[in-house]
Design an enzyme around this catalytic site. Structure first.
Site, PDB file in Angstrom:
ATOM      1  N   HIS A  60      53.216  36.700  43.595  1.00 14.57           N
ATOM      2  CA  HIS A  60      53.697  35.599  42.761  1.00 14.57           C
ATOM      3  C   HIS A  60      54.197  36.045  41.383  1.00 14.57           C
ATOM      4  O   HIS A  60      54.126  35.286  40.415  1.00 14.57           O
ATOM      5  CB  HIS A  60      52.618  34.524  42.621  1.00 14.57           C
ATOM      6  CG  HIS A  60      51.379  34.987  41.874  1.00 14.57           C
ATOM      7  ND1 HIS A  60      50.111  34.631  42.246  1.00 14.57           N
ATOM      8  CD2 HIS A  60      51.214  35.777  40.786  1.00 14.57           C
ATOM      9  CE1 HIS A  60      49.238  35.170  41.427  1.00 14.57           C
ATOM     10  NE2 HIS A  60      49.886  35.876  40.517  1.00 14.57           N
ATOM     11  N   HIS A  62      47.318  31.532  35.000  1.00 12.68           N
ATOM     12  CA  HIS A  62      47.591  32.579  34.001  1.00 12.68           C
ATOM     13  C   HIS A  62      47.673  31.998  32.598  1.00 12.68           C
ATOM     14  O   HIS A  62      48.486  32.429  31.785  1.00 12.68           O
ATOM     15  CB  HIS A  62      48.908  33.277  34.324  1.00 12.68           C
ATOM     16  CG  HIS A  62      48.950  33.962  35.656  1.00 12.68           C
ATOM     17  ND1 HIS A  62      48.879  33.285  36.842  1.00 12.68           N
ATOM     18  CD2 HIS A  62      49.063  35.272  35.989  1.00 12.68           C
ATOM     19  CE1 HIS A  62      48.945  34.160  37.843  1.00 12.68           C
ATOM     20  NE2 HIS A  62      49.054  35.356  37.351  1.00 12.68           N
ATOM     21  N   HIS A 107      48.335  46.004  41.406  1.00 16.81           N
ATOM     22  CA  HIS A 107      49.118  46.162  40.192  1.00 16.81           C
ATOM     23  C   HIS A 107      48.215  46.098  38.969  1.00 16.81           C
ATOM     24  O   HIS A 107      47.105  45.569  39.032  1.00 16.81           O
ATOM     25  CB  HIS A 107      50.249  45.137  40.074  1.00 16.81           C
ATOM     26  CG  HIS A 107      49.872  43.683  39.974  1.00 16.81           C
ATOM     27  ND1 HIS A 107      49.125  43.015  40.920  1.00 16.81           N
ATOM     28  CD2 HIS A 107      50.181  42.747  39.044  1.00 16.81           C
ATOM     29  CE1 HIS A 107      49.000  41.734  40.580  1.00 16.81           C
ATOM     30  NE2 HIS A 107      49.618  41.548  39.436  1.00 16.81           N
ATOM     31  N   GLU A 166      43.627  39.952  42.270  1.00 11.94           N
ATOM     32  CA  GLU A 166      44.165  38.699  42.823  1.00 11.94           C
ATOM     33  C   GLU A 166      44.074  38.652  44.345  1.00 11.94           C
ATOM     34  O   GLU A 166      44.249  37.585  44.939  1.00 11.94           O
ATOM     35  CB  GLU A 166      45.625  38.511  42.380  1.00 11.94           C
ATOM     36  CG  GLU A 166      45.763  38.215  40.900  1.00 11.94           C
ATOM     37  CD  GLU A 166      47.212  38.223  40.425  1.00 11.94           C
ATOM     38  OE1 GLU A 166      47.446  37.842  39.278  1.00 11.94           O
ATOM     39  OE2 GLU A 166      48.110  38.618  41.194  1.00 11.94           O
TER      40      GLU A 166
END
Lengths: 281, 135
Positions: A13, A60, A194, A241
Site C-alpha cells: 500500500h 499512518h 521495507h 505490516e
C-alpha cells in the site's frame, strides 16, 4: 446461515502507488512490473462478486495519533472518508460501511477476549484505499462496503503475529454466525519487507518475503514463530505490516487455500511489493 | 511480558530504533507537530514562520535543532516517528527516497540504485533505469 468467504486479497500500500495512479504512470517501466500484478485480481473479483470487504490495515497518522493509540480498532461507521494525509494528494473516495456486520464482528471479538476499540467515526488512509484503487481502477463508487480493522504497527509494544492471527480467527467465527449469506472478501494491506527510518533505511529481505508468500496459504503458522521485534529485524521496521496479512489469513479460516495469483517486485518506492489472492479449496 | 530477546532487539538492530514507550515519550511534541501537518493551513503556517510554529508545539531544544538542520536521524533520536516525520518531509519537498538518502549518507541516485540492485539480486523482473519517477 453464514457469510460466504470468497477468499483473501493481499496487497502492498505504498503512498507512491497512489501518486503513480494519479499521474497515469502504470505503464512506465519502473511501475509496470508492479501494476501487472493486478489484472488477475480484477478478473477474480469480477467473478467472485464480494458484497463486503473486511480490511486489516495500519493507520499512518490520519485517524489515530499517539495521544490514544489502539492496538486493534474496528470501524462501526456508515461511511469512512479519506482526508489529506499531509501531502495534499488527491483524496480517495469515501467507503460505505456495514454497521450491522461491524457490530456483529465486535461482539464476537470482545466475547473472545479481544478488547478492541470501537470506532463510529473513522477516517481511512492510503493503506486502506490503495488496495481498492488497484483492484477497482475505473469505478465512480466503490462496489463493496467495508469493515476496517486497524492494527497498531507504529508504537511498541505491537501485537504479536500470533495475536493478530488469533484476532483474524475470531473474525472468522463472526462470519460463521452471520445472519445471511453476504459474500465477504478479506483484505490484508501492507508490506512486504521495507524500512523507511534510520541508517538501515532501504533494507529489504526478499528471502523472508518469499517465505511468507510460500507459507501463507497452507502453513500460516510458520509465520507465527517470530515476535514482532524479530519480524522488524528480519523484514525491516515497516516490514512488520505483514501482521495485517497474517490477521487476514486467520480470518479466512484454517482450511486449505489455493493461490489464484501472485506477484512480487522490488522495488516500489522503498518497498518490496507483493500481490496475492487466496481462495478456500 | 515481551521476552528478553525481543526486548533487546528494541535497541539491538543495527541502524534502527524501534519506536517504543521511551521514544514515544521523548518525541511526543515533535510527532504532534508533524501530525498537525495533515491540515494544509498548518503546513502554510509552518512555512510562513517555522520558529513560531515549533514554539507553539513546545519542541524540545534537540527537536528544534534537528528540524532546523533537516537532520532526519537526529529527529528520530529525538523521538520522531517516521510515519509522522514523513508529513514534515513533504513540506520540504522530500519523499521517502530522499529521506533514505539523507539517513544513509548516500546520494538520492545511489539510494535508488541500492533499491534497484536488491530487486535484481532477488531475480525480480528488471526495472528500468528510469529511477526518477518513484515517489
Amino acid at each position: 446461515m453464514s457469510a460466504q468467504i470468497i477468499g483473501g486479497y493481499f496487497s502492498s500500500h505504498v503512498p507512491g502507488i497512489g501518486g503513480a495512479i494519479a499521474r497515469g504512470a502504470q505503464a512506465e517501466p519502473y511501475w509496470k512490473p508492479f501494476f501487472d500484478g493486478y489484472p488477475p485480481v480484477r478478473t477474480w473479483l469480477a467473478q467472485a462478486r464480494p458484497d463486503v470487504a473486511i480490511v486489516f490495515y495500519n493507520d499512518h497518522g490520519l485517524n489515530f495519533f499517539l495521544d490514544a493509540m489502539p492496538t486493534f480498532a474496528v470501524g462501526a461507521a456508515a461511511a469512512y472518508p479519506n482526508e489529506d494525509e499531509g501531502w495534499g494528494l488527491p483524496v480517495y473516495k469515501t467507503f460505505q460501511g456495514d454497521p450491522g456486520l461491524s457490530w456483529h464482528i465486535i461482539e464476537e471479538l470482545v466475547g473472545s477476549g479481544f478488547d478492541i476499540t470501537m470506532c463510529q467515526k473513522m477516517k481511512v488512509d492510503h493503506a486502506l484505499s490503495i488496495p481498492f484503487e488497484l483492484a477497482y481502477p475505473d469505478v465512480a463508487a466503490w462496489p463493496v462496503k467495508i469493515v476496517p480493522i486497524a492494527i497498531n504497527t507504529v508504537q511498541y509494544p505491537l501485537p504479536s503475529p500470533q495475536r493478530c492471527y488469533d484476532l483474524g480467527r475470531a473474525v472468522h467465527r463472526a462470519f460463521q454466525s452471520w445472519q445471511d449469506d453476504t459474500r465477504v472478501v478479506v483484505i490484508g494491506s501492507g508490506g512486504l519487507s521495507h524500512q523507511l527510518d534510520g541508517a538501515r533505511a532501504g533494507f529489504i529481505n526478499a528471502d523472508y518475503d518469499r517465505f511468507c508468500l510460500d507459507h501463507l496459504a497452507n502453513d500460516p503458522e510458520a509465520l507465527l514463530r517470530h515476535s514482532t521485534e524479530e519480524v522488524a529485524a528480519i523484514a525491516g521496521t515497516q516490514g512488520v505490516e505483514i501482521v495485517n496479512w497474517i490477521a487476514a489469513r486467520g480470518a479466512l479460516g484454517q482450511g486449505p487455500h489455493a493461490e489464484v495469483t501472485r506477484n512480487y517486485h522490488i522495488p516500489i518506492s522503498n518497498t518490496a511489493a507483493a500481490t496475492l489472492v487466496l481462495t478456500p479449496t | 511480558m515481551t521476552n528478553p530477546e525481543s526486548m533487546a532487539l528494541r535497541r539491538g538492530i543495527a541502524g534502527t530504533l524501534l519506536f517504543d514507550g521511551e521514544l514515544a515519550s521523548r518525541g511526543f511534541e515533535l510527532n504532534a507537530m508533524c501530525f498537525s501537518f495533515n491540515d494544509t493551513a498548518n503546513r502554510a503556517a509552518f512555512l510562513a514562520d517555522e520558529d513560531a510554529y515549533c514554539r507553539r508545539y513546545n519542541l524540545t531544544p534537540e527537536q528544534r535543532d534537528a528540524v532546523a538542520r533537516r537532520d532526519v536521524l537526529a529527529m528520530i533520536e529525538a523521538g520522531g516517528n517516521v510515519y509522522y516525520l514523513a508529513k514534515l518531509a513533504g513540506i520540504f519537498g522530500l519523499n521517502v527516497q530522499d529521506l533514505g538518502a539523507l539517513q544513509t549518507g548516500m546520494s538520492v541516485a545511489e539510494f535508488k540504485q541500492y533499491l534497484l540492485d536488491q530487486g535484481e539480486a532477488a531475480g525480480c523482473a528488471p526495472a528500468s533505469n528510469d529511477v526518477g519517477v518513484a515517489a
